[in-house]
Motif scaffolding. Structure first.
Motif, PDB file in Angstrom:
ATOM      1  N   LEU A  18      11.882  20.991  48.008  1.00 39.31           N
ATOM      2  CA  LEU A  18      13.062  20.517  48.726  1.00 39.31           C
ATOM      3  C   LEU A  18      12.873  20.593  50.240  1.00 39.31           C
ATOM      4  CD1 LEU A  18      16.031  19.631  48.611  1.00 39.31           C
ATOM      5  CD2 LEU A  18      16.632  22.032  48.745  1.00 39.31           C
ATOM      6  N   CYS A  60      16.384  19.013  41.866  1.00 38.22           N
ATOM      7  CA  CYS A  60      16.909  19.653  43.077  1.00 38.22           C
ATOM      8  C   CYS A  60      16.852  18.680  44.254  1.00 38.22           C
ATOM      9  CB  CYS A  60      16.099  20.909  43.362  1.00 38.22           C
ATOM     10  SG  CYS A  60      16.779  21.911  44.674  1.00 38.22           S
ATOM     11  N   THR A  63      19.475  16.071  43.957  1.00 42.15           N
ATOM     12  CA  THR A  63      20.805  16.534  44.325  1.00 42.15           C
ATOM     13  C   THR A  63      21.005  16.415  45.835  1.00 42.15           C
ATOM     14  OG1 THR A  63      20.488  18.133  42.583  1.00 42.15           O
ATOM     15  CG2 THR A  63      22.453  18.378  43.908  1.00 42.15           C
ATOM     16  N   TYR A  64      19.942  16.695  46.559  1.00 42.87           N
ATOM     17  CA  TYR A  64      20.033  16.563  48.009  1.00 42.87           C
ATOM     18  C   TYR A  64      20.234  15.094  48.381  1.00 42.87           C
ATOM     19  CZ  TYR A  64      19.071  17.183  52.938  1.00 42.87           C
ATOM     20  OH  TYR A  64      19.183  17.201  54.289  1.00 42.87           O
ATOM     21  N   GLN A  66      21.502  12.837  46.614  1.00 44.84           N
ATOM     22  CA  GLN A  66      22.834  12.398  46.195  1.00 44.84           C
ATOM     23  C   GLN A  66      23.839  12.647  47.311  1.00 44.84           C
ATOM     24  OE1 GLN A  66      25.650  14.460  45.199  1.00 44.84           O
ATOM     25  NE2 GLN A  66      26.852  12.916  44.123  1.00 44.84           N
ATOM     26  N   PHE A  90      16.074  27.341  36.729  1.00 48.81           N
ATOM     27  CA  PHE A  90      16.162  25.901  36.485  1.00 48.81           C
ATOM     28  C   PHE A  90      17.558  25.511  36.021  1.00 48.81           C
ATOM     29  CE2 PHE A  90      11.639  26.945  35.179  1.00 48.81           C
ATOM     30  CZ  PHE A  90      11.201  26.914  36.496  1.00 48.81           C
ATOM     31  N   ARG A  92      20.240  26.800  36.735  1.00 42.01           N
ATOM     32  CA  ARG A  92      21.134  26.813  37.871  1.00 42.01           C
ATOM     33  C   ARG A  92      21.074  25.476  38.608  1.00 42.01           C
ATOM     34  NH1 ARG A  92      20.143  31.374  42.466  1.00 42.01           N
ATOM     35  NH2 ARG A  92      22.309  31.840  42.978  1.00 42.01           N
ATOM     36  N   ILE A  93      19.847  24.991  38.793  1.00 39.51           N
ATOM     37  CA  ILE A  93      19.673  23.723  39.495  1.00 39.51           C
ATOM     38  C   ILE A  93      20.248  22.583  38.657  1.00 39.51           C
ATOM     39  CG2 ILE A  93      17.920  22.065  40.211  1.00 39.51           C
ATOM     40  CD1 ILE A  93      16.288  24.573  41.108  1.00 39.51           C
ATOM     41  N   LEU A  96      23.958  22.619  38.883  1.00 34.54           N
ATOM     42  CA  LEU A  96      24.410  22.189  40.208  1.00 34.54           C
ATOM     43  C   LEU A  96      24.382  20.669  40.286  1.00 34.54           C
ATOM     44  CD1 LEU A  96      25.203  22.682  43.153  1.00 34.54           C
ATOM     45  CD2 LEU A  96      22.777  22.790  43.700  1.00 34.54           C
TER      46      LEU A  96
END
Lengths: 1136, 209
Positions: A18, A60, A63-64, A66, A90, A92-93, A96
């Motif tokens: 990331l 991950c 998500t950024y 997004q 994982f 958790r990601i 999220l």
């Protein structure tokens, strides 16, 4: 395999993480989009790999992206994959990402159900936590239904971390699946008293949110919240509670009084920090307002804003105390900050009075001129209209002034609210009869100047006022001065550029105008003039006939034909005016807002009955009943109500005329150009200022409305003078009394009589209007579904759906091949296999304590110390129990135990039965452990097949708790360790229940899962804990018994039951059996009996049999236990 | 871009108390009838639907002075397009506001409560009846949590560890409601779950061969 792993870790080394991505994006400021699309391609490759770490990293990064606005919905399935990773990192990601981009429309979301369920029951609290957090963002009605039960279970999790999250998410579940509210509510309520402050605050949050939408269902919780408010030190919780009380107090005024004290305490605590704004129920509102004034004058904009906001809250209850700060609030209208100006506007709405309305509106008009942004200007406009029109124009004393204000507002270009102004014009013109003449003259002027208003029609909302203007001129054309001129204005070619609906009104109303002109001309014998006007119509109407708007076209062509016909008649010299006028005959009458709703349903009409067969599902069903209702309404309403006010009105007019005639200050209408004023009845008293119609709207120098302000001031002055005169007269009569306030120069509200009668009090209502005040709630209100009575006991049908899974044990049994009836067939089988979760059966039934508040309090008082003691005991005991439980895991041993107790041979209580099985139970005190009772349950198989994998569960309540094997959660049921062969075989099973209250009977509920191959069933039954449940049959010797009676610290009570025919022997047996007593001594028809409660209270009885009756004298160390016991005994005996 | 750190430690407001206001009554809806015909010329105004229905906080946005979104959390489900539109609109509204104005803006049916910390704007959308001061407090508490977790947090921390910022937010607020009022507990939950993660990460960072 090894190679694959090597490959995986090498790949990882080359992947961007990331941080790399973020750095990369920052370094590619120029070609960001290109760089990102390149990154997305890489991510797509990464997602194809098997390595979950690589996938998680990719998700991950997605998500950024997004967040930056890129669509990542295509990766939804990958996100689910990462969610179901076993490693927390994982997972958790994954969650999220899901919480950021899943929504109700995400189709793969239903694939997550089982995964989420698995995570919810994970032994790792953070797995559960992350699943709950994620779920709170994307819960759908389906998920809510399927998981409600699991989440409810978590509300009693051992870890407060999970409990608090579960409690909070319940609110979301309620919203999506309202049926879950009632079953879950008792437990939610319990959480209000959770030892963990976080859980408690979460429960307060949820209940407050629920309660403020439907407060009346939560009134019964008021005492509990009251207690919390006085005991809690957590500000966040306090604020929520106060908010809740804010919603409750309107429903229960007594609460307000009770709240004063604790609230005042709170104020004292916070006012010192000068940030608290506390308002309602404050002992000294005046002081409060003073404090707020200081806030508003503060330079800190936030404080100013909050001060105004708080002020508006006081305004509702204490308008007087706020009104004195008008200066300050008007000053805030000049603030640079729009938010503050808007709050000040809100305040003005409530501050106007008859006296200051004109002044306030004048100020607002100045602001309208100065306003920069259109939004704020529009806001001002709506506020002016709101302020003036509130409570049926209560504060308007001069309607000429108001009409001129409305006309002035039409100068606002680019406003969206033209329709608002139009609606007001229409409303005032229709409802205030006296103003019609003036209104018509103003509207005619508007029509004449239509080109100013409608300069660029398409995007200009203000042209809506022309709709009102045209209609008013047409409808009230008899008041029109220069009807010809207005008609010509309406026939101008420019009109065709107006929006269709306005043109349509033009067309319709020009005929009204035409009709009245025609009548005029015919009456005065000007035949030529009449023909001229007809000719004009015939010449100009074709432009509307060509309109692209259907409505306009249709009306125009229809009317054109009509007028051509009139022309023919005119040539034949037939008088037509009367007939044309008849087209538009009829008075408009105002209708009360709720009138239509109050039309009664005629006798014999069943609105719910189908007239035709119900339409198929595909048709919209709600339309038919509606039309039926409509028809009825119209038919019924044909009986018209007479106008009651005509006479009264005439009388008032007369009086006013007299008054005005004698008044030197009154500006009378000048006689020359408007002679007909005097002749028209009803309007002559209006002080109309002559307006030269050729003069454009803007009167140089002074805006029009100001003239009316002056006029109004004069009128008031005159009124006051007259009153003073009268008072002086009175004074002379009553000598000696000097009222100082007479000389004061201020007028009180009542003194200002409105200049016109507003036709609103006599709003029409249908005959036999139904008296109904029920506030009509918006049927679209999402919270309406949660308006559920929470005090009603739960019905079987209300239980939360329980997701069942095949039991591992099932596979052993012969019948298990038959498929289980799955609730949701959508779920892919693949997932199902993964989770062989233990079947869990959750009895949701919990008897709601319906105790009235007062009663509750009483009981608490009496048993306070006892309860405390019991609590301690309970804790210890359950520990003990756990230890012992380890040894014998199976309940067979307990079965024997209960058989030893030997009470099941007579007639146990049948509780629940179905086609499959019947359940009966008995409750016994436990000899070994005195805070526990044993419940024996008999299962009777009534079906023809095996009953397998049965499970017994008791929903824990405050008082009782089922003792479960070590390691199982509080909601797991205890599996029944046998299968029931078909036929009438019956088995006995028992489980232990730890009880911590003795005395009054308590009820609990219990449920059983029967699983029989293809069918499964839940049998619910209630465990009724009678006093006898807590009594242990204990033998006692007569001398010990005598000593006990002598000791004197026993309470005494007695009962007598008549009409007993059975033998004494039999009677004693009954008492022994049902109430767990043993006979100490028996002499003839007299016997002493003894028993002991599991808490160690002694109970002694003396039973005497008379002719036909039995008397029982009881002595016991606990009076409540005794009285309850005797009550029960009375019931048993009376059945004999 | 770490900017003036002291601004982060803005003077906190003690949580304050406000009661629910009853929303101002709309003007009465009116209708008329001609003669005996009961026709409504003007239908009853349908009470305006709430644009949003949901919890206390509808959404939280973090954005920079340049209008770049740094974090978004939605507690009401909306289509992605709508979210983008709303975000753009709100960022514009708030950035256009003068520094010295109040922290509250009316927006559609909602109220925006925002505060600027160094280069970042924190913005929450709440309902009309909700307490502005409390929301400011929520924002401030979140900043404190970030600060404690990252140790003197700055915008870059949030950019590079955006997932952590989300995790902290999730520990603090859930479904739009404050779930943890204790700073200690929230930070502890974060650290504990990080511990869990660290061990796994260490494991992952080990060469697999």
């Amino acid at each position: 395999m090894a190679l694959k792993m090597v490959k995986g870790s090498i790949d990882r080394m080359f992947d961007k993480n990331l941080q790399d991505l973020v750095r990369g994006i920052r370094n590619h400021k120029e070609d960001e989009a290109k760089y990102i699309s390149q990154c997305i391609d890489e991510i797509k490759q990464e997602l194809k790999q098997d390595n979950i770490a690589v996938k998680a990293n990719a998700v991950c990064k997605l998500t950024y992206l997004q967040m930056l606005g890129y669509d990542i919905s295509w990766a939804a399935f990958n996100i689910i994959e990462v969610m179901s990773a076993s490693k927390f990192t994982f997972k958790r990601i994954g969650y999220l990402a899901a919480s950021q981009c899943f929504h109700e429309g995400t189709d793969v979301i239903m694939l997550t159900t089982n995964q989420i369920r698995k995570d919810l029951s994970s032994p790792n609290q953070y797995d559960t936590g992350v699943a709950l957090t994620g779920l709170s963002c994307f819960v759908t009605p389906d998920l809510a239904r399927d998981l409600a039960n699991d989440i409810m279970t978590l509300m009693s999790h051992t870890k407060p971390y999970i409990r608090k999250k579960a409690v909070l998410i319940m609110y979301k579940v309620f919203l999506k699946y309202p049926e879950s509210l009632r079953p879950a509510f008792p437990r939610l309520k319990e959480k209000l008293e959770d030892p963990d402050p976080g859980v408690q605050s979460a429960a307060v949050n949820v209940i407050c949110e629920l309660a403020r939408r439907n407060p009346k269902n939560y009134l019964s919780l008021a005492p509990l919240f009251f207690k919390l408010m006085t005991s809690s030190t957590n500000n966040w919780v306090l604020i929520k509670i106060i908010k809740l009380f804010g919603a409750l107090t309107p429903l229960e005024p007594r609460l307000g009084k009770k709240l004063i004290e604790p609230l005042t305490n709170l104020i004292h605590r916070y006012v010192t920090t000068n940030t608290a704004l506390f308002i309602q129920h404050c002992a000294s509102i005046q002081l409060c307002v003073q404090k707020l004034r200081i806030l508003i004058e503060d330079s800190d904009q936030n404080l100013k804003y909050l001060g105004l906001l708080a002020m508006s809250k006081i305004l509702k209850t204490h308008p007087k105390s706020v009104q004195s700060h008008k200066d300050l609030i008007l000053q805030c209208l000049d603030d640079k900050d729009e938010s503050i100006r808007l709050r000040a506007l809100d305040l003005l709405y409530g501050m106007v009075s008859k006296k200051n309305l004109m002044e306030i509106v004048k100020k607002l008009m100045i602001h309208v001129d100065k306003a920069e942004g259109t939004t704020y200007r529009d806001e001002l406009l709506t506020k002016i209209i709101d302020i003036c029109s509130q409570s049926n124009y209560q504060y308007i004393t001069n309607f000429e002034w108001y009409i001129s204000i409305l006309v002035e507002l039409t100068r606002l270009e680019g406003t969206r609210h033209g329709h608002l102004i139009a609606a007001q014009m229409l409303d005032v013109a229709i409802r205030v009869k006296a103003i019609r003449k003036f209104a018509v003259s103003q509207m005619a002027m508007l029509l004449d100047n239509a080109h100013l208003i409608a300069s660029n029609t398409q995007r200009n909302g203000i042209c809506e006022v022309l709709y009102a203007a045209a209609w008013i001129c047409g409808e009230f054309s008899e008041h029109l001065e220069e009807a010809n001129q207005t008609l010509e204005a309406m026939l101008r070619p420019k009109v065709t550029t107006l929006p269709g609906h306005i043109q349509a009104v033009y067309v319709q109303n020009m005929v009204k105008l035409y009709a009245s002109i025609l009548q005029q001309k015919e009456q005065s014998g000007e035949k030529e003039a009449a023909q001229e006007i007809t000719q004009l119509m015939i010449e100009r109407l074709p432009q509307f006939v060509q309109s692209a708007d259907l409505e306009v076209q249709e009306r125009a062509s229809c009317i054109l034909q009509l007028i051509k016909y009139i022309q023919k008649l005119q040539i034949k010299e037939v008088p037509v005016a009367e007939e044309v006028i008849a087209l538009f005959a009829g008075e408009l009458n105002p209708v009360a807002p709720k009138a239509q709703k109050k039309v009664p349903v005629p006798e014999g009409l069943d609105l719910d009955a189908w007239i035709n067969e119900p339409p198929s599902d595909s048709e919209s069903e709600d339309e038919k009943p509606k039309t039926i209702f409509h028809d009825e309404e119209q038919r019924h309403s044909r009986h018209k109500q007479p106008e009651i006010d005509e006479e009264e009105l005439a009388r008032r007019r007369e009086a006013r005329k007299q008054e005005q005639a004698n008044n030197p200050f009154y500006i009378k209408s000048s006689p020359s150009p408007q002679k007909r004023y005097q002749d028209t009845p009803g309007v002559e008293h209006i002080p109309v200022v002559q307006i030269d119609l050729s003069v454009p709207l803007k009167v140089p120098g002074m805006p029009m409305s100001d003239q009316y302000v002056k006029l109004e001031e004069e009128r008031r002055h005159k009124q006051k003078l007259e009153k003073d005169k009268k008072k002086k007269k009175q004074k002379k009569e009553k000598r000696g009394k000097h009222h100082r306030h007479n000389s004061l120069h201020t007028e009180s509200e009542e003194d200002i009589a409105p200049a016109h009668h507003v036709d609103i009090i006599t709003e029409e209502m249908p005959e036999n209007a139904l008296p109904s005040d029920e506030d009509d709630k918006d049927s679209n209100d999402p919270y309406k579904a949660l308006d559920i009575d929470l005090d009603k006991p739960l019905a079987d049908s209300e239980k939360l759906p329980v997701q069942r899974h095949r039991n591992a044990e099932d596979l052993k049994s012969p019948d298990s091949e038959a498929p289980l009836a799955e609730k949701k067939s959508k779920k892919p089988k693949k997932k199902e296999k993964k989770h062989k979760e233990k079947e869990r059966d959750k009895g949701k039934k919990k008897e709601k304590e319906k105790k009235v508040v007062e009663e509750e309090e009483e009981k608490k008082k009496s048993s306070k110390h006892k309860k405390k003691k019991h609590k301690k005991e309970k804790e210890e005991k359950s520990k003990d129990k756990k230890k012992s439980k380890k040894k014998h895991h199976h309940s067979e041993e307990e079965t024997t135990e209960s058989v030893q107790n030997g009470t099941l041979d007579d007639e146990p209580l049948p509780v629940s039965s179905s086609a499959l099985a019947t359940l009966t139970y008995d409750i016994q005190g436990n000899l070994q452990n005195d805070s526990q009772v044993t419940v024996s349950v008999i299962f009777e198989n009534k079906s023809t097949s095996f009953l397998k994998s049965m499970e017994l569960n008791v929903l824990d309540s405050l008082n009782t708790k089922m003792i479960r094997p070590e390691g199982s959660s509080v909601h797991d049921g205890i599996p029944v360790p046998f299968q029931l062969p078909p036929g009438m075989t019956s088995f006995v099973l028992s489980s232990l229940i730890c009880a911590c209250s003795v005395g009054g009977g308590g009820t609990s509920s219990c449920c059983l899962g029967n699983d029989e191959g293809s069918t499964h069933e839940k049998l619910d039954f209630k465990l009724h804990f009678s006093c006898a449940s807590y009594l242990i049959t204990t033998p006692c010797y007569s001398d010990a018994f005598a000593k006990l009676l002598e000791s004197g610290d026993l309470h005494m009570s007695s009962i007598k039951v008549d009409g007993i025919s059975i033998s004494f022997q039999h009677l004693l047996a009954k008492i022994c059996f049902h109430h767990h007593f043993s006979v100490v001594e028996r002499v003839d028809s007299c016997a002493s009996m003894y028993s002991r409660s599991i808490q160690g209270h002694h109970v002694c009885l003396l039973v005497k049999k008379g002719e036909n009756s039995v008397s029982v004298d009881g002595k016991c160390s606990d009076s409540t236990l005794l009285s309850n016991l005797l009550d029960e005994m009375k019931e048993t005996l009376s059945k004999c | 871009s770490c900017g003036d750190k002291q601004e982060w430690k803005d003077k906190g407001h003690a949580a304050s108390l406000c009661l629910v206001p009853v929303s101002l009554c709309p003007p009465t809806s009116l209708s008329w009838c001609r003669g005996s015909a009961w026709t409504q010329l003007q239908g009853l105004k349908s009470s305006s639907l709430l644009l949003f229905s949901g919890p206390e906080i509808h959404f939280i946005l973090l954005f920079s002075r340049q209008g770049k979104l740094r974090l978004q959390k939605w507690y009401t489900t909306l289509p992605e397009k709508e979210k983008k539109k709303i975000t753009r609109e709100i960022v514009q509204i708030i950035l256009a506001r003068n520094q010295k104005t109040s922290s509250f803006v009316d927006w559609k049916d909602l109220k925006l409560v925002y505060k600027r910390y160094a280069s970042l704007y924190f913005c929450c959308a709440i309902e009309d009846q909700d307490n502005e001061l409390l929301t400011l407090e929520v924002v401030h508490r979140y900043v404190e949590l970030l600060d404690r977790y990252f140790g003197n947090v700055c915008e870059l921390d949030i950019i590079f560890n955006f997932e952590k910022a989300y995790f902290i937010l999730d520990e603090f607020i859930m479904g739009g409601e404050v779930q943890e009022t204790s700073k200690k507990s929230a930070v502890k939950a974060m650290e504990d779950s990080d511990m869990l993660q660290e061990t796994v990460e260490e494991y992952m960072n080990k060469p697999a061969f």
